[in-house]
Design a protein around this motif. Structure first.
Motif, PDB file in Angstrom:
ATOM      1  N   UNK A  28     -12.558  21.282  44.148  1.00 48.48           N
ATOM      2  CA  UNK A  28     -12.575  20.044  43.358  1.00 48.48           C
ATOM      3  C   UNK A  28     -11.590  20.073  42.196  1.00 48.48           C
ATOM      4  N   UNK A  29     -10.882  21.193  42.064  1.00 49.41           N
ATOM      5  CA  UNK A  29      -9.815  21.350  41.070  1.00 49.41           C
ATOM      6  C   UNK A  29     -10.248  21.089  39.627  1.00 49.41           C
ATOM      7  N   UNK A  30     -11.254  21.823  39.152  1.00 46.62           N
ATOM      8  CA  UNK A  30     -11.573  21.699  37.727  1.00 46.62           C
ATOM      9  C   UNK A  30     -10.407  22.242  36.901  1.00 46.62           C
ATOM     10  N   UNK A  31     -10.297  21.830  35.648  1.00 43.17           N
ATOM     11  CA  UNK A  31      -9.210  22.320  34.805  1.00 43.17           C
ATOM     12  C   UNK A  31      -9.307  23.839  34.624  1.00 43.17           C
ATOM     13  N   UNK A  32     -10.514  24.357  34.558  1.00 42.13           N
ATOM     14  CA  UNK A  32     -10.747  25.800  34.443  1.00 42.13           C
ATOM     15  C   UNK A  32     -11.810  26.185  35.449  1.00 42.13           C
ATOM     16  N   UNK A  33     -11.650  27.376  36.032  1.00 40.79           N
ATOM     17  CA  UNK A  33     -12.630  27.877  36.990  1.00 40.79           C
ATOM     18  C   UNK A  33     -12.849  29.369  36.724  1.00 40.79           C
ATOM     19  N   UNK A  34     -14.103  29.766  36.593  1.00 43.07           N
ATOM     20  CA  UNK A  34     -14.444  31.144  36.258  1.00 43.07           C
ATOM     21  C   UNK A  34     -15.407  31.718  37.278  1.00 43.07           C
ATOM     22  N   UNK A  35     -15.276  33.029  37.505  1.00 44.89           N
ATOM     23  CA  UNK A  35     -16.151  33.733  38.440  1.00 44.89           C
ATOM     24  C   UNK A  35     -17.402  34.278  37.771  1.00 44.89           C
ATOM     25  N   UNK A  36     -17.336  34.494  36.465  1.00 46.23           N
ATOM     26  CA  UNK A  36     -18.480  35.034  35.733  1.00 46.23           C
ATOM     27  C   UNK A  36     -18.626  34.320  34.398  1.00 46.23           C
ATOM     28  N   UNK A  37     -19.834  34.337  33.881  1.00 45.50           N
ATOM     29  CA  UNK A  37     -20.061  33.729  32.566  1.00 45.50           C
ATOM     30  C   UNK A  37     -19.312  34.480  31.468  1.00 45.50           C
ATOM     31  N   UNK A  38     -19.251  35.827  31.503  1.00 39.91           N
ATOM     32  CA  UNK A  38     -18.453  36.527  30.482  1.00 39.91           C
ATOM     33  C   UNK A  38     -16.977  36.121  30.482  1.00 39.91           C
ATOM     34  N   UNK A  39     -16.415  35.817  31.662  1.00 47.62           N
ATOM     35  CA  UNK A  39     -15.021  35.318  31.710  1.00 47.62           C
ATOM     36  C   UNK A  39     -14.918  33.997  30.940  1.00 47.62           C
ATOM     37  N   UNK A  40     -15.875  33.126  31.134  1.00 44.43           N
ATOM     38  CA  UNK A  40     -15.893  31.843  30.444  1.00 44.43           C
ATOM     39  C   UNK A  40     -15.975  32.044  28.938  1.00 44.43           C
ATOM     40  N   UNK A  41     -16.901  32.902  28.500  1.00 48.48           N
ATOM     41  CA  UNK A  41     -17.058  33.171  27.059  1.00 48.48           C
ATOM     42  C   UNK A  41     -15.783  33.743  26.474  1.00 48.48           C
ATOM     43  N   UNK A  42     -15.172  34.664  27.180  1.00 45.80           N
ATOM     44  CA  UNK A  42     -13.917  35.258  26.706  1.00 45.80           C
ATOM     45  C   UNK A  42     -12.831  34.199  26.553  1.00 45.80           C
ATOM     46  N   UNK A  43     -12.739  33.283  27.498  1.00 46.98           N
ATOM     47  CA  UNK A  43     -11.729  32.238  27.452  1.00 46.98           C
ATOM     48  C   UNK A  43     -11.915  31.303  26.268  1.00 46.98           C
ATOM     49  N   UNK A  44     -13.153  30.961  25.937  1.00 43.61           N
ATOM     50  CA  UNK A  44     -13.356  30.019  24.834  1.00 43.61           C
ATOM     51  C   UNK A  44     -13.176  30.692  23.473  1.00 43.61           C
ATOM     52  N   UNK A  45     -13.185  32.019  23.455  1.00 50.48           N
ATOM     53  CA  UNK A  45     -12.967  32.732  22.206  1.00 50.48           C
ATOM     54  C   UNK A  45     -11.509  33.067  21.954  1.00 50.48           C
TER      55      UNK A  45
END
Length: 46
Positions: A28-45
């Motif tokens: 669905x081509x989201x602007x960001x796609x992460x495999x784990x929640x820690x990856x997401x947290x790292x990206x927003x920091x």
């Protein structure tokens, strides 16, 4: 949710795990796609 975000012209984040109706969220081509929640947290920091 990604399609709703696109329809509203806002950014979206996809996670490759969880309740995705058995579909690959990346299709669905989201602007960001992460495999784990820690990856997401790292990206927003960044």
């Amino acid at each position: 949710m990604v399609l709703a975000a696109k329809a509203a012209n806002i950014d979206s984040v996809g996670l490759t795990y969880g309740y995705n109706y058995g579909e690959d969220i990346a299709q669905y081509n989201p602007q960001w796609c992460f495999n784990t929640f820690p990856e997401f947290i790292s990206a927003i920091h960044r």
